[in-house]
Write an enzyme that holds these catalytic residues in place. Structure first.
Site, short mmCIF file in Angstrom:
data_model
loop_
_atom_site.label_atom_id
_atom_site.label_comp_id
_atom_site.label_asym_id
_atom_site.label_seq_id
_atom_site.Cartn_x
_atom_site.Cartn_y
_atom_site.Cartn_z
CG ASP A 32 -2.04 -0.97 1.19
OD1 ASP A 32 -2.41 -1.39 0.09
OD2 ASP A 32 -2.54 -1.33 2.27
NE ARG A 113 -1.28 1.85 13.48
CZ ARG A 113 -0.52 1.21 12.61
NH1 ARG A 113 0.64 1.72 12.26
NH2 ARG A 113 -0.89 0.07 12.11
CG ASP A 142 -4.34 1.22 12.87
OD1 ASP A 142 -4.32 1.31 14.11
OD2 ASP A 142 -4.07 0.18 12.26
CB SER A 194 -4.39 -7.06 7.11
OG SER A 194 -4.07 -5.84 7.74
N1 ARG Z 1 -7.66 -4.47 15.81
C1 ARG Z 1 -6.42 -3.92 16.31
C2 ARG Z 1 -6.57 -2.45 16.56
O1 ARG Z 1 -7.51 -1.84 16.12
C3 ARG Z 1 -5.25 -4.24 15.41
C4 ARG Z 1 -5.20 -3.49 14.14
C5 ARG Z 1 -4.07 -3.89 13.31
N2 ARG Z 1 -3.83 -2.95 12.28
C6 ARG Z 1 -3.62 -3.26 11.02
N3 ARG Z 1 -3.41 -2.28 10.18
N4 ARG Z 1 -3.63 -4.50 10.59
O2 ARG Z 1 -5.75 -1.87 17.20
#
Ligand code: ARG
Length: 419
Positions: A32, A113, A142, A194
């Site tokens: 990406d 993040r 995120d 992912s």
């Molecule tokens: N569900 C988790 C969260 O919201 C993990 C997210 C993982 N992020 C990703 N871009 N795969 O923090």
């Protein structure tokens, strides 16, 4: 690639395409953000500077990532090793708040993040960028964590999130990459999971994980051993804490980063820390995640046990509610909310007492507390002992206590059960 007009902006911090001149892209080296690097240059006619942040994601070669960014056309590349800050300012607070969202997710992504976005602000300013770009989708948490951070810390900077608008799926992205000489890892036959990972854990989403009826397939576990493959001999470890933070493993003092890594390796070997989690996202949806969190599982289990020992019954009743609120705020992208730091202040105060050593036995997927000791334990073995009578209070005083303690409850029970 469609050359339609840019979609209308809905938030004040979204960039006006006319005003985008120099972009700081949060660059992971994945498909990406690699496609994005080139796409932003083409679509906005902007220069792109990349920032890649090391939060302890295992097995990552940051030199390779930087080389790839330059090859795709970045005018400048920053690589920041933020492991110490991540451990000391983010994970440490999570430990003191026993932070688990939804009862199982130790928040590694959610903790990372705001730090990544804070660094993006620092480096965007340093590099003279007007805009920050990231690779998050419009469905996840995120984007909220990153954009809320940028909007909080840098009202003068704007944000673009191409994945929300560019209408390319994985196949189109791979085609775009091939067309532009962007290296693509792995085959295109199978969409990959992912993945997001750092020092504090690893998550996998997508593919069969989205089918709630499917039991986990073995190939998703790249960090933690399956219990059936774990050693047949249990392993005992001792974690020593000072003021709420782990400082030594089996008597050897270690910095927090090294300690987390070491505990993670041992836990992973014993199959500890697999969590199959249904989660309420901030953005309406529910999602299923497969988490591999060996270090967090062991350290949080031990910390919680130690807190239980050094706190009074009243603190032990009160703090989990604050801990839960803390985890929710952090999950929900509000790291900079004052209530979060207010709760930290309480957690710090409680954790002044949280020094001592917790022993655990790791065996085939479990981490079980087996020993505890603390100079601050609110525990007196002679008072608790079955073998001893007497001591600081007279047991014959107990009936008086019971009569008063149960008084209101007894009256209320009578009222509800009359007739
Ligand atoms: N569900 C988790 C969260 O919201 C993990 C997210 C993982 N992020 C990703 N871009 N795969 O923090």
């Amino acid at each position: 690639m469609s050359e339609q007009a840019f979609p209308p902006r809905t938030a004040s911090y979204e960039a006006d395409p006319e005003q985008v001149g120099r972009v700081l892209l949060l660059y992971s080296g994945g498909l990406d953000t690699s496609v994005m690097l080139r796409w932003i240059g083409e679509r906005y006619g902007a220069e792109v500077v990349t920032l890649t942040v090391n939060l302890g994601q295992p097995g990552e070669d940051f030199e390779v990532i930087e080389g790839k960014a330059r090859q795709i056309g970045a005018v400048d590349c920053y690589l920041v090793d933020a492991r110490e800050e991540f451990a000391g300012e983010y994970i440490a607070r999570a430990i003191k708040c026993n932070a688990l969202y939804g009862g199982g997710y130790p928040l590694f992504t959610a903790l990372g993040r705001p730090l990544i976005a804070k660094l993006a602000v620092d480096y965007a300013r340093r590099a003279g960028c007007d805009t920050i770009a990231h690779g998050c989708t419009g469905k996840g948490n995120d984007q909220v964590r990153i954009e809320a951070t940028v909007a909080t810390l840098a009202p003068e900077l704007k944000v673009i999130a191409p994945v929300r608008t560019w209408a390319m799926g994985r196949d189109e992205e791979v085609a775009y990459a091939r067309e532009h000489g962007i290296p693509v890892k792995g085959g295109s036959e199978h969409a990959p999971y992912s993945i997001d990972d750092n020092l504090w854990g690893r998550s996998s989403e997508g593919r069969w994980i989205e089918d709630l009826n499917q039991a986990p397939q073995d190939d998703v576990f790249q960090l933690v051993a399956l219990a059936r493959d774990a050693p047949d001999e249990p392993q005992r470890i001792e974690l020593e804490f000072e003021h709420g933070l782990p400082v030594a493993l089996d008597g050897e003092r270690l910095g927090l980063v090294a300690l987390i890594e070491r505990v993670g390796e041992i836990g992973a070997r014993h199959g500890v820390g697999i969590v199959d989690h249904i989660e309420d996202r901030i953005v309406g949806l529910k999602v299923r995640d497969i988490y591999e969190v060996p270090a967090a599982t062991i350290i949080l289990t031990a910390h919680q046990e130690l807190e239980k020992l050094v706190c009074t019954i009243h603190q032990n009743q009160f703090k989990p509610g604050l801990d839960r609120q803390w985890a929710y705020l952090v999950y929900a992208g509000l790291w900079w909310e004052p209530l979060r730091s207010d709760i930290d202040a309480y957690a710090d105060a409680v954790n002044v007492q949280a020094s001592g050593t917790i022993g655990l036995e790791l065996y085939k997927g479990t981490a079980r507390v087996i020993t505890r000791s603390s100079p601050n334990a609110v525990y007196d073995q002679s008072l608790a002992s079955f073998a001893q009578s007497g001591g600081l209070f007279s047991q014959t005083a107990s009936p008086g206590f019971i009569e008063l303690w149960s008084l209101q409850s007894r009256l209320a029970w009578q009222l509800r059960n009359r007739g």
